[in-house]
Design an enzyme around this catalytic site. Structure first.
Site, mmCIF file in Angstrom:
data_model
loop_
_atom_site.group_PDB
_atom_site.id
_atom_site.type_symbol
_atom_site.label_atom_id
_atom_site.label_comp_id
_atom_site.label_asym_id
_atom_site.label_seq_id
_atom_site.Cartn_x
_atom_site.Cartn_y
_atom_site.Cartn_z
ATOM 1 N N LEU A 1 7.369 2.161 -6.000
ATOM 2 C CA LEU A 1 7.959 0.937 -6.606
ATOM 3 C C LEU A 1 7.403 1.030 -8.042
ATOM 4 O O LEU A 1 6.399 1.308 -8.379
ATOM 5 C CB LEU A 1 7.810 -0.301 -6.113
ATOM 6 C CG LEU A 1 8.648 -0.294 -4.556
ATOM 7 C CD1 LEU A 1 7.957 -1.297 -3.883
ATOM 8 C CD2 LEU A 1 9.986 -0.421 -4.843
ATOM 9 N N ASN B 1 -0.330 -2.649 0.126
ATOM 10 C CA ASN B 1 0.096 -1.621 1.005
ATOM 11 C C ASN B 1 -1.023 -1.060 1.822
ATOM 12 O O ASN B 1 -2.245 -1.480 1.692
ATOM 13 C CB ASN B 1 0.142 -0.402 -0.136
ATOM 14 C CG ASN B 1 0.648 0.975 0.336
ATOM 15 O OD1 ASN B 1 1.581 0.945 1.213
ATOM 16 N ND2 ASN B 1 -0.048 1.884 0.160
ATOM 17 N N ARG C 1 17.675 5.897 -10.036
ATOM 18 C CA ARG C 1 16.336 5.263 -9.467
ATOM 19 C C ARG C 1 16.070 3.772 -10.007
ATOM 20 O O ARG C 1 15.783 2.936 -9.162
ATOM 21 C CB ARG C 1 15.274 6.126 -9.807
ATOM 22 C CG ARG C 1 14.023 5.659 -9.055
ATOM 23 C CD ARG C 1 12.907 6.828 -9.666
ATOM 24 N NE ARG C 1 11.733 6.273 -8.818
ATOM 25 C CZ ARG C 1 11.533 6.365 -7.652
ATOM 26 N NH1 ARG C 1 12.155 7.068 -6.683
ATOM 27 N NH2 ARG C 1 10.295 5.791 -6.964
ATOM 28 N N HIS D 1 -2.546 2.068 3.776
ATOM 29 C CA HIS D 1 -2.251 3.523 3.746
ATOM 30 C C HIS D 1 -3.247 4.331 4.950
ATOM 31 O O HIS D 1 -4.252 3.683 5.070
ATOM 32 C CB HIS D 1 -2.808 3.938 2.182
ATOM 33 C CG HIS D 1 -3.150 5.566 2.192
ATOM 34 N ND1 HIS D 1 -1.807 6.124 1.997
ATOM 35 C CD2 HIS D 1 -3.855 6.323 2.279
ATOM 36 C CE1 HIS D 1 -2.050 7.444 1.642
ATOM 37 N NE2 HIS D 1 -3.386 7.499 2.000
ATOM 38 N N ARG E 1 8.509 4.995 -0.471
ATOM 39 C CA ARG E 1 9.066 5.297 -1.709
ATOM 40 C C ARG E 1 8.127 4.587 -2.817
ATOM 41 O O ARG E 1 7.538 3.452 -2.531
ATOM 42 C CB ARG E 1 10.391 4.728 -2.036
ATOM 43 C CG ARG E 1 11.404 5.588 -1.415
ATOM 44 C CD ARG E 1 12.857 5.115 -1.363
ATOM 45 N NE ARG E 1 13.505 5.924 -0.486
ATOM 46 C CZ ARG E 1 14.023 7.150 -0.800
ATOM 47 N NH1 ARG E 1 13.945 7.687 -1.752
ATOM 48 N NH2 ARG E 1 14.872 7.670 0.176
ATOM 49 N N GLY F 1 -0.013 3.253 -10.105
ATOM 50 C CA GLY F 1 -0.262 4.443 -9.421
ATOM 51 C C GLY F 1 -0.097 4.665 -8.047
ATOM 52 O O GLY F 1 0.598 3.862 -7.243
HETATM 53 C C1 GRF Z 1 1.535 3.764 8.670
HETATM 54 O O1 GRF Z 1 0.598 4.598 9.059
HETATM 55 C C2 GRF Z 1 1.580 3.676 7.189
HETATM 56 O O2 GRF Z 1 0.284 3.660 6.619
HETATM 57 C C3 GRF Z 1 2.226 5.130 6.813
HETATM 58 O O3 GRF Z 1 3.269 5.283 7.718
HETATM 59 C C4 GRF Z 1 2.933 4.684 8.959
HETATM 60 C C5 GRF Z 1 4.088 3.541 9.371
HETATM 61 O O4 GRF Z 1 3.800 3.142 10.722
HETATM 62 N N1 GRF Z 1 2.513 5.166 5.368
HETATM 63 P P1 GRF Z 1 4.883 1.930 11.265
HETATM 64 O O5 GRF Z 1 6.508 2.347 10.557
HETATM 65 O O6 GRF Z 1 4.531 0.729 10.680
HETATM 66 O O7 GRF Z 1 4.900 2.024 12.687
#
Ligand code: GRF
Length: 215
Positions: free
Chosen positions: A106, A120, A78, A122, A104, A156
């Protein structure tokens, strides 16, 4: 674009963005659709993926964007893989690293290479429902409103300082796929808006808070 301490980086040029993605890449597609707009301020210069069959890879190739596949199977362990991702990203000399469906974790060593410059997206309203199943978990909890969050990445899992959020209603007949699709519409717009603002106005991270435009 500014460093965490507020010093301008490449203030007169377009911010170099590297996208990390594992999936279909609709967030990447949204950034690619925006980055030619005059005044957007950011340009996707590279894609790094952990999955050789990611749809994001086809999108990048189709758009003439350089890409790198850093698959865990090609590394001893990893830590080695994590270093490989760092190397692949660094090649593009990014001002900003965007995790857009990169599934994943990091390491702090990776984050230290790009301090305060990794964000990121989410698909939930953090700090509620972090982790890989934010949509499923929100649905299972019975919330009536969920949404999406763009945040600075820390060590986190989905715990870093929040930059921007949008609420999305949960409808009575929603299953995970339907809800996720609705969230992703909001998510793409929020990501594009936030990346553009960071590029144009700067990003300051101090004391666990992140502010766009404070410089
Ligand atoms: C998004 O909703 C992202 O937040 C989540 O996976 C999805 C990825 O979508 N973790 P895409 O690959 O950009 O279409």
């Amino acid at each position: 674009m500014h460093t965490p301490s507020g010093h301008p980086v490449a203030a007169t040029s377009v911010a170099r963005v590297v996208v990390l993605a594992s999936g279909a890449g609709s967030n990447l597609a949204a950034l690619l659709a925006a980055h030619d707009s005059p005044g957007f301020g950011a340009r996707v210069v590279g894609l790094v993926t952990d999955k050789p069959d990611a749809g994001a890879l086809d999108l990048a190739r189709g758009a003439g964007i350089a890409s790198a596949v850093v698959a865990p199977a090609d590394f001893a362990d990893r830590a080695d893989w994590d270093r490989g991702v760092g190397e692949a990203v660094a090649v593009f000399r990014p001002d900003l690293v965007v995790l857009a469906g990169f599934m994943r974790i990091l390491s702090p060593a990776f984050l230290d290479r790009f301090p305060g410059r990794v964000v990121n997206t989410h698909p939930a309203l953090l700090p509620a429902f972090p982790g890989a199943h934010g949509v499923r978990d929100a649905l299972a909890h019975g919330v009536k409103v969920t949404g999406c969050t763009v945040h600075v990445v820390d060590a986190g899992v989905d715990t870093g300082p929040i930059l921007a959020q949008v609420a999305v209603p949960v409808l009575p007949d929603d299953d995970e796929a339907a809800l996720h699709e609705r969230i992703k519409v909001a998510e793409r717009a929020l990501l594009v808006e936030t990346v553009g603002r960071i590029a144009r106005e700067g990003l300051t991270v101090t004391g666990g808070r992140a502010v766009v435009g404070a410089h």
